[in-house]
Design an enzyme around this catalytic site. Structure first.
Site, mmCIF file in Angstrom:
data_model
loop_
_atom_site.group_PDB
_atom_site.id
_atom_site.type_symbol
_atom_site.label_atom_id
_atom_site.label_comp_id
_atom_site.label_asym_id
_atom_site.label_seq_id
_atom_site.Cartn_x
_atom_site.Cartn_y
_atom_site.Cartn_z
ATOM 1 N N GLY A 147 0.790 -1.225 0.000
ATOM 2 C CA GLY A 147 0.000 0.000 0.000
ATOM 3 C C GLY A 147 0.820 1.271 0.000
ATOM 4 O O GLY A 147 1.862 1.360 -0.660
ATOM 5 N N VAL A 148 0.370 2.253 0.760
ATOM 6 C CA VAL A 148 1.024 3.559 0.792
ATOM 7 C C VAL A 148 2.448 3.441 1.345
ATOM 8 O O VAL A 148 3.360 4.131 0.893
ATOM 9 C CB VAL A 148 0.181 4.589 1.584
ATOM 10 C CG1 VAL A 148 0.196 4.328 3.068
ATOM 11 C CG2 VAL A 148 0.637 6.001 1.309
ATOM 12 N N ASP A 149 2.654 2.543 2.306
ATOM 13 C CA ASP A 149 3.976 2.338 2.905
ATOM 14 C C ASP A 149 4.992 1.920 1.837
ATOM 15 O O ASP A 149 6.072 2.508 1.710
ATOM 16 C CB ASP A 149 3.873 1.281 4.012
ATOM 17 C CG ASP A 149 5.118 1.170 4.880
ATOM 18 O OD1 ASP A 149 5.934 2.113 4.886
ATOM 19 O OD2 ASP A 149 5.255 0.152 5.571
ATOM 20 N N GLY B 161 -6.680 0.364 4.495
ATOM 21 C CA GLY B 161 -6.358 -0.616 3.454
ATOM 22 C C GLY B 161 -6.339 -2.019 4.043
ATOM 23 O O GLY B 161 -7.348 -2.505 4.549
#
Length: 171
Positions: A31-33, A122
């Site tokens: 995801g965003v990480d 998420g």
């Protein structure tokens, strides 16, 4: 503080700081990480590893900071959101702490603009409506003489619609 909402990619946001929805290992993930680590380059990972070697993993609801590496933001504030397990009271408190600790850390760095993703919504499965309400409430209730603008960056249409609805109520 001005509050803005955009749909887009947080790794493209120019400004003082972006927030990473990190995992406790601080070593990147999905995801965003993962996107922030990929776009920011090895400098972010190296700083995260140094922090981890110093203090161990980052606890849920806590926040740490690294430089932005190759990102257009000066800093990345990494915060670990809660995994949803049905305990609304505990999960809500931990998620609220992510926003509070990130904002306090941003203030200590003299950050004028900060951008948040949709933390924990998420793979951590936090209910999106509840997460949006907590995010907006914590930002609105945070009083700062330093931070001028907070941007909520939604990656998908669903989160954008939810945030739009909540923000409409306060405008």
């Amino acid at each position: 503080m001005n509050i803005e909402l955009i749909k887009g990619d947080i790794t493209k946001i120019e400004g003082d700081a972006i927030v990473n929805a990190a995992n406790s290992s601080l070593l990147g993930g999905g995801g965003v990480d993962g996107a922030i680590h990929r776009a920011g380059g090895k400098q972010i990972l190296e700083e995260c590893m140094a922090i981890r070697n110093r203090q161990g993993k980052c606890k849920t609801g806590e926040a740490i900071v690294t430089t932005g590496g190759n990102l257009p933001a000066k800093y990345v504030i990494h915060t670990v959101g809660p995994v949803w397990n049905g305990d609304e009271e505990k999960g809500s408190k931990l998620l609220a702490n992510c926003y509070i600790k990130s904002l306090k850390l941003a203030e200590s760095l003299d950050v004028k603009t900060i951008a948040f993703p949709n933390i924990s919504t998420g793979i951590y499965r936090f209910p999106k409506e509840l997460a949006a309400k907590i995010a907006i409430d914590e930002v609105r209730n945070f009083k700062s003489e330093i931070i001028e603008k907070v941007v909520f960056v939604c990656f998908d249409d669903e989160n954008e619609a939810i945030y739009n609805e909540f923000l409409k109520e306060i405008r």
